[in-house]
Design an enzyme around this catalytic site. Structure first.
Site, PDB file in Angstrom:
ATOM      1  N   ASP A  16       0.826  -1.208   0.000  1.00  0.00           N
ATOM      2  CA  ASP A  16       0.000   0.000   0.000  1.00  0.00           C
ATOM      3  C   ASP A  16       0.862   1.260   0.000  1.00  0.00           C
ATOM      4  OD1 ASP A  16      -2.348   1.425  -0.033  1.00  0.00           O
ATOM      5  OD2 ASP A  16      -2.789   1.188   2.103  1.00  0.00           O
ATOM      6  N   GLY A  19      -0.021   5.503  -4.329  1.00  0.00           N
ATOM      7  CA  GLY A  19      -0.610   6.794  -4.684  1.00  0.00           C
ATOM      8  C   GLY A  19      -0.004   7.926  -3.868  1.00  0.00           C
ATOM      9  N   ARG A  29      -0.463   9.273  -9.976  1.00  0.00           N
ATOM     10  CA  ARG A  29      -0.576   8.035  -9.179  1.00  0.00           C
ATOM     11  C   ARG A  29       0.026   6.832  -9.905  1.00  0.00           C
ATOM     12  NH1 ARG A  29      -4.019   7.554  -4.938  1.00  0.00           N
ATOM     13  NH2 ARG A  29      -4.331   5.375  -5.458  1.00  0.00           N
ATOM     14  N   HIS A  33       2.516   3.368  -9.035  1.00  0.00           N
ATOM     15  CA  HIS A  33       2.280   1.946  -9.307  1.00  0.00           C
ATOM     16  C   HIS A  33       3.449   1.342 -10.090  1.00  0.00           C
ATOM     17  CE1 HIS A  33      -1.617   2.291  -7.573  1.00  0.00           C
ATOM     18  NE2 HIS A  33      -2.161   2.991  -8.556  1.00  0.00           N
ATOM     19  N   GLU A  63     -12.387  -4.696  -4.295  1.00  0.00           N
ATOM     20  CA  GLU A  63     -12.910  -3.338  -4.067  1.00  0.00           C
ATOM     21  C   GLU A  63     -12.202  -2.296  -4.951  1.00  0.00           C
ATOM     22  OE1 GLU A  63     -12.096  -5.461  -1.450  1.00  0.00           O
ATOM     23  OE2 GLU A  63     -14.214  -5.923  -1.120  1.00  0.00           O
ATOM     24  N   ASN A  64     -11.039  -2.668  -5.494  1.00  0.00           N
ATOM     25  CA  ASN A  64     -10.278  -1.692  -6.290  1.00  0.00           C
ATOM     26  C   ASN A  64     -10.947  -1.341  -7.629  1.00  0.00           C
ATOM     27  OD1 ASN A  64      -7.079  -2.925  -5.083  1.00  0.00           O
ATOM     28  ND2 ASN A  64      -8.165  -1.074  -4.456  1.00  0.00           N
ATOM     29  N   ARG A  67     -12.019   2.300  -8.386  1.00  0.00           N
ATOM     30  CA  ARG A  67     -11.092   3.386  -8.764  1.00  0.00           C
ATOM     31  C   ARG A  67     -11.384   3.884 -10.177  1.00  0.00           C
ATOM     32  NH1 ARG A  67      -5.329   2.439  -5.830  1.00  0.00           N
ATOM     33  NH2 ARG A  67      -6.205   1.754  -3.856  1.00  0.00           N
TER      34      ARG A  67
HETATM   35  C1  IPE Z   1      -5.523  -2.773  -0.309  1.00  0.00           C
HETATM   36  O1  IPE Z   1      -5.158  -1.450  -0.479  1.00  0.00           O
HETATM   37  C2  IPE Z   1      -5.499  -3.483  -1.626  1.00  0.00           C
HETATM   38  C3  IPE Z   1      -4.181  -3.685  -2.234  1.00  0.00           C
HETATM   39  C4  IPE Z   1      -3.027  -3.358  -1.693  1.00  0.00           C
HETATM   40  C5  IPE Z   1      -4.188  -4.307  -3.515  1.00  0.00           C
HETATM   41  P1  IPE Z   1      -6.243  -0.294  -0.635  1.00  0.00           P
HETATM   42  O2  IPE Z   1      -5.475   0.969  -0.721  1.00  0.00           O
HETATM   43  O3  IPE Z   1      -7.154  -0.607  -1.754  1.00  0.00           O
HETATM   44  O4  IPE Z   1      -7.032  -0.418   0.731  1.00  0.00           O
HETATM   45  P2  IPE Z   1      -7.941   0.660   1.499  1.00  0.00           P
HETATM   46  O5  IPE Z   1      -8.977   1.120   0.519  1.00  0.00           O
HETATM   47  O6  IPE Z   1      -7.041   1.778   1.903  1.00  0.00           O
HETATM   48  O7  IPE Z   1      -8.493  -0.075   2.660  1.00  0.00           O
HETATM   49  C1  IPE Z   2      -1.531   0.243  -3.365  1.00  0.00           C
HETATM   50  O1  IPE Z   2      -1.327   1.605  -3.420  1.00  0.00           O
HETATM   51  C2  IPE Z   2      -1.749  -0.356  -4.735  1.00  0.00           C
HETATM   52  C3  IPE Z   2      -3.129  -0.804  -4.983  1.00  0.00           C
HETATM   53  C4  IPE Z   2      -4.103  -0.800  -4.126  1.00  0.00           C
HETATM   54  C5  IPE Z   2      -3.399  -1.294  -6.317  1.00  0.00           C
HETATM   55  P1  IPE Z   2      -2.541   2.643  -3.420  1.00  0.00           P
HETATM   56  O2  IPE Z   2      -2.885   2.963  -4.836  1.00  0.00           O
HETATM   57  O3  IPE Z   2      -3.646   2.148  -2.593  1.00  0.00           O
HETATM   58  O4  IPE Z   2      -1.851   3.902  -2.751  1.00  0.00           O
HETATM   59  P2  IPE Z   2      -2.523   4.929  -1.737  1.00  0.00           P
HETATM   60  O5  IPE Z   2      -3.098   4.135  -0.623  1.00  0.00           O
HETATM   61  O6  IPE Z   2      -3.558   5.676  -2.507  1.00  0.00           O
HETATM   62  O7  IPE Z   2      -1.384   5.789  -1.303  1.00  0.00           O
HETATM   63 MG    MG Z   3      -4.122   2.386  -0.619  1.00  0.00          MG
END
Ligand code: IPE
Ligand code: IPE
Ligand code: MG
Length: 236
Positions: A16, A19, A29, A33, A63-64, A67
């Protein structure tokens, strides 16, 4: 420094902070990645070199999908790019690649490259690298319930036969049913629907480091911390 004799057999990581890493550098963002994908290469290699038996990485949750479409497409493209580039190296390191989640529900190219990588590495007998894509812990348990119900309906099993071992045996990968060390990067301290059944007795480790900055050194620190813990499993 991590002691090779007491390694966690199965490490799971919620990658995590991509972003926020990008935002802190005023980058889009997606570049977070991309940098995160590079870390995957480094951490897979490090875990395999250490002799870890299994590594589960959370790449995309059920849940992603909420996005922006553009970010989802970029993540899928990175996944394809990463796997195409890594398949030879995985085999060189005897790593067996598997994927947990609803793979059939992914875009065609992502689905193909995942299935292809699974097939090409299926005879490797080193570390198991479990990439969790379109993965939800609750969905995995629902899928297990369905499989068991089917066996009851067809008479292969009685309701009284259902126990923890049967549920475990109906997970995506029963051999990955026990997580020893769960790491989440970026300072968030929640599970976000990851490996719910499997983490029942996992040791939890939260790192403030954003995933694109998480190096082998950070992995070793997490393992060293784990090795200081006393795992009691309900005993005294
Ligand atoms: C969890 O991260 C999913 C992955 C790392 C793939 P998220 O960033 O999606 O989780 P929340 O929304 O902060 O709980
Ligand atoms: C984790 O990083 C990667 C995925 C969930 C795919 P995030 O994209 O959730 O990064 P933040 O949490 O917005 O910083
Ligand atoms: Mg995240």
């Amino acid at each position: 420094m991590a002691d090779k004799k007491q390694l966690p057999g199965h490490i799971a990581i919620i990658m995590d902070g991509n972003g926020r890493w990008a935002k802190s550098r005023k980058l889009p963002r997606v570049s977070g990645h991309a940098m995160g994908a590079k870390r995957v290469t480094e951490i897979v290699q490090a875990a395999s070199d250490l002799g870890v038996k299994a590594l589960s990485l959370y790449a995309f949750s059920t849940e992603n999908w909420s996005r922006p479409q553009q970010e989802i497409s970029a993540l899928m493209k990175l996944l394809v790019f990463y796997l195409q580039r890594q398949v030879k190296k995985l085999t060189k390191n005897k790593i067996r690649f598997v994927a947990s989640g609803n793979i059939a529900g992914l875009p065609e190219t992502a689905r193909q490259v995942i299935l292809n990588t699974i097939e090409k590495t299926e005879n490797n007998r080193g570390m198991i690298f479990n990439l969790c894509v379109n993965y939800g812990g609750r969905q995995e348990i629902v899928d297990a319930c369905r499989r068991i119900a089917e066996q009851v309906v067809t008479g292969q099993k009685q309701i009284g036969d259902i126990d923890e071992a049967v549920v475990t045996g109906s997970l995506y990968y029963p051999e990955l049913a026990e997580v020893d060390l769960l790491i989440r990067t970026s300072g968030e301290e929640r599970i976000s629907n990851f490996l719910l059944w499997q983490i029942a007795y996992a040791e939890l480790y939260f790192s403030p480091v954003f995933w694109p900055d998480f190096t082998k050194i950070d992995l070793l620190a997490a393992i060293a911390d784990y090795q200081e813990r006393e795992r009691r499993f309900g005993g005294i």
